[in-house]
Design a protein around this motif. Structure first.
Motif, PDB file in Angstrom:
ATOM      1  N   PHE A  48       0.699  -1.401  -0.020  1.00  0.00           N
ATOM      2  CA  PHE A  48       0.071  -0.192  -0.045  1.00  0.00           C
ATOM      3  C   PHE A  48       1.030   1.231   0.112  1.00  0.00           C
ATOM      4  O   PHE A  48       0.414   2.372  -0.124  1.00  0.00           O
ATOM      5  N   ASN A  49       2.073   1.109   0.196  1.00  0.00           N
ATOM      6  CA  ASN A  49       2.978   2.273  -0.006  1.00  0.00           C
ATOM      7  C   ASN A  49       3.692   2.329  -1.122  1.00  0.00           C
ATOM      8  O   ASN A  49       3.473   1.414  -2.371  1.00  0.00           O
ATOM      9  N   ARG A  50       4.466   3.313  -1.657  1.00  0.00           N
ATOM     10  CA  ARG A  50       5.476   3.427  -2.764  1.00  0.00           C
ATOM     11  C   ARG A  50       6.317   2.216  -2.989  1.00  0.00           C
ATOM     12  O   ARG A  50       6.861   1.757  -1.894  1.00  0.00           O
ATOM     13  N   ASP A  51       6.633   2.162  -4.222  1.00  0.00           N
ATOM     14  CA  ASP A  51       7.638   1.179  -4.349  1.00  0.00           C
ATOM     15  C   ASP A  51       8.969   1.105  -3.770  1.00  0.00           C
ATOM     16  O   ASP A  51       9.446   2.408  -4.114  1.00  0.00           O
ATOM     17  N   PRO A  52       9.429   0.267  -2.933  1.00  0.00           N
ATOM     18  CA  PRO A  52      10.924   0.633  -2.466  1.00  0.00           C
ATOM     19  C   PRO A  52      11.961   0.764  -3.211  1.00  0.00           C
ATOM     20  O   PRO A  52      12.697   1.411  -2.998  1.00  0.00           O
ATOM     21  N   PHE A  53      11.978  -0.084  -4.402  1.00  0.00           N
ATOM     22  CA  PHE A  53      13.065  -0.149  -5.286  1.00  0.00           C
ATOM     23  C   PHE A  53      13.101   1.183  -5.995  1.00  0.00           C
ATOM     24  O   PHE A  53      14.046   1.592  -6.400  1.00  0.00           O
ATOM     25  N   VAL A  54      11.928   1.644  -6.348  1.00  0.00           N
ATOM     26  CA  VAL A  54      12.098   3.151  -6.896  1.00  0.00           C
ATOM     27  C   VAL A  54      12.504   4.269  -6.130  1.00  0.00           C
ATOM     28  O   VAL A  54      13.311   5.099  -6.277  1.00  0.00           O
ATOM     29  N   VAL A  55      12.039   3.929  -4.906  1.00  0.00           N
ATOM     30  CA  VAL A  55      12.468   5.054  -3.667  1.00  0.00           C
ATOM     31  C   VAL A  55      13.866   4.904  -3.445  1.00  0.00           C
ATOM     32  O   VAL A  55      14.787   5.664  -3.266  1.00  0.00           O
ATOM     33  N   LEU A  56      14.254   3.619  -3.294  1.00  0.00           N
ATOM     34  CA  LEU A  56      15.786   3.288  -3.128  1.00  0.00           C
ATOM     35  C   LEU A  56      16.805   3.997  -4.232  1.00  0.00           C
ATOM     36  O   LEU A  56      17.865   4.462  -4.000  1.00  0.00           O
ATOM     37  N   THR A  65      27.602   7.323   0.622  1.00  0.00           N
ATOM     38  CA  THR A  65      28.321   6.170   1.326  1.00  0.00           C
ATOM     39  C   THR A  65      27.527   5.292   1.907  1.00  0.00           C
ATOM     40  O   THR A  65      27.986   4.106   2.277  1.00  0.00           O
ATOM     41  N   ILE A  66      26.419   5.489   2.194  1.00  0.00           N
ATOM     42  CA  ILE A  66      25.472   4.752   3.215  1.00  0.00           C
ATOM     43  C   ILE A  66      25.005   3.666   2.288  1.00  0.00           C
ATOM     44  O   ILE A  66      24.692   3.762   1.246  1.00  0.00           O
ATOM     45  N   ARG A  67      25.032   2.447   2.882  1.00  0.00           N
ATOM     46  CA  ARG A  67      24.401   1.072   2.204  1.00  0.00           C
ATOM     47  C   ARG A  67      22.987   1.145   1.993  1.00  0.00           C
ATOM     48  O   ARG A  67      22.127   1.911   3.064  1.00  0.00           O
ATOM     49  N   LEU A  68      22.440   0.616   1.101  1.00  0.00           N
ATOM     50  CA  LEU A  68      20.891   0.773   0.864  1.00  0.00           C
ATOM     51  C   LEU A  68      20.214  -0.658   0.503  1.00  0.00           C
ATOM     52  O   LEU A  68      20.812  -1.262  -0.354  1.00  0.00           O
ATOM     53  N   GLY A  69      18.964  -0.613   0.857  1.00  0.00           N
ATOM     54  CA  GLY A  69      18.383  -2.014   0.474  1.00  0.00           C
ATOM     55  C   GLY A  69      17.161  -1.932   0.996  1.00  0.00           C
ATOM     56  O   GLY A  69      16.543  -1.164   1.781  1.00  0.00           O
ATOM     57  N   PRO A  70      16.261  -2.822   0.491  1.00  0.00           N
ATOM     58  CA  PRO A  70      14.931  -3.102   0.781  1.00  0.00           C
ATOM     59  C   PRO A  70      14.879  -3.793   2.244  1.00  0.00           C
ATOM     60  O   PRO A  70      15.720  -4.662   2.598  1.00  0.00           O
ATOM     61  N   GLY A  71      13.900  -3.156   2.924  1.00  0.00           N
ATOM     62  CA  GLY A  71      13.654  -3.924   4.350  1.00  0.00           C
ATOM     63  C   GLY A  71      12.356  -3.912   5.024  1.00  0.00           C
ATOM     64  O   GLY A  71      12.104  -2.875   5.630  1.00  0.00           O
ATOM     65  N   VAL A  72      11.705  -5.034   4.655  1.00  0.00           N
ATOM     66  CA  VAL A  72      12.323  -6.268   3.697  1.00  0.00           C
ATOM     67  C   VAL A  72      10.999  -6.582   2.924  1.00  0.00           C
ATOM     68  O   VAL A  72      10.183  -6.177   3.018  1.00  0.00           O
TER      69      VAL A  72
END
Length: 339
Positions: A48-56, A65-72
């Motif tokens: 029901f939220n925005r797509d995490p990969f588009v946001v990433l 520098t910060i590491r990034l990924g879906p969670g979860v």
């Protein structure tokens, strides 16, 4: 501004950013988290939220520098091969900063989509085993809890190995993650739950092959921090309601949560009456399932949590004011990790 050093002995600082906000707002929060010394930022995944990969992708462009990924993410809504490709894409556009946060998903949310969460342990394990093969450039055929035939990726992620973190709460998933994954996101905030989880992880680590490398346990904790204690606790009501609604009876019993009150929360959530569900949240529920309060209170709770885990992911809701909460959470982590 607080700062976390890169020493391997320092606890990992993580943050969960929820795409209930527009992608550019989340990207700005990721940049702020990077400035405040956080090591990894997870974009949560709910249909029901925005797509995490588009946001990433926006988060990657806004940070360095910060590491990034879906969670979860979970391997029911999206095919595991597709999840591997999406995560590899984030690793590519972030120049090797990708991580893969994967779990079995929320049973109630999946039921909204008519999806049955069958064989969750096997499906999660098969998902990241397959993803690792795909990231290594292999063509895979798989016939298990899902099917893939002659599947491969048309990209080569820059990371030598994208770290896999398993979202876990129950004993079997915790033990499996310790045996096979690179890390675990323990869905808990209270020292009592984290101590219990550490015992489960220890069992899994005893069976972990020696050549699998180091394993990291992170508390994926609901946090609400503000200058005012009451405001922080009030902001904690929505996430705590959802935690209570999905909590197993042994977890509720561990914290002496009134069964009738918990049932009232669950039934209101099932009816879709969110205000009523949030209204049924008790102070005891907030104490058990969220680290909520002023920076001083939160720092003390962080320090207690770090007795059982290698780091903390500051999870939703963060606080009533998001930017202020990121800064206060960073300061709380700095205080909690002072030697």
């Amino acid at each position: 501004m607080s700062e976390n050093t890169d020493s391997s002995d320092d606890p990992t600082w993580g943050i969960e950013l929820t795409p209930e906000h527009p992608p550019d707002r989340v990207a700005d929060l990721a940049a702020l988290a990077e400035d405040e010394g956080f090591d990894v930022a997870f974009a949560s995944s709910h249909y029901f939220n925005r797509d995490p990969f588009v946001v990433l992708s926006r988060m990657a462009a806004a940070t360095e520098t910060i590491r990034l990924g879906p969670g979860v993410v979970n391997p029911y809504e999206t095919h595991p091969v597709k999840l591997a490709a999406q995560t590899a894409t984030i690793d590519e556009i972030s120049d090797g900063r990708g991580v893969f946060g994967v779990g079995a998903g929320d049973r109630s949310s999946l039921s909204n989509l008519g999806i049955e969460r069958d064989s969750p342990l096997r499906r999660v394990l098969e998902t990241f085993d397959l993803a690792r093969d795909l990231w290594d450039g292999r063509t895979v055929t798989h016939d298990g809890t899902f099917t893939a035939r002659d599947a491969s990726l048309n990209l080569d992620p820059p990371s030598e190995a994208i770290p896999v973190y398993i979202g876990a709460q129950g004993p079997h998933m915790l033990r499996m993650s310790a045996k096979h994954a690179d890390g675990v996101l323990v869905n808990a905030a209270h020292p009592r739950d984290l101590e219990w989880a550490a015992g489960q992880l220890e069992q899994g680590l005893s069976d972990r092959p020696d050549d699998y490398g180091e394993f990291e346990s992170l508390a994926f904790a609901s946090v609400s921090v503000a200058g005012d204690e009451d405001a922080a606790r009030e902001a904690a009501r929505p996430p705590v309601a959802f935690i209570v609604g999905g909590a197993a009876d042994p977890v509720l019993e561990r914290h002496d949560i009134d069964r009738e009150a918990a049932t009232a929360v669950s039934e209101a959530l099932e009816r879709g009456d969110l205000p009523e569900a949030f209204g049924h949240v008790t102070p005891a529920m907030i104490n058990a399932f969220c680290i909520a309060g002023t920076m001083e209170t939160v720092a003390d709770r962080f320090a207690r949590a770090l007795e059982y885990v290698d780091g903390i992911v500051v999870g939703s809701p963060l606080g009533p004011d998001l930017e202020d909460a990121v800064e206060r959470a960073s300061e709380a982590l700095a205080r909690a990790t002072e030697t």
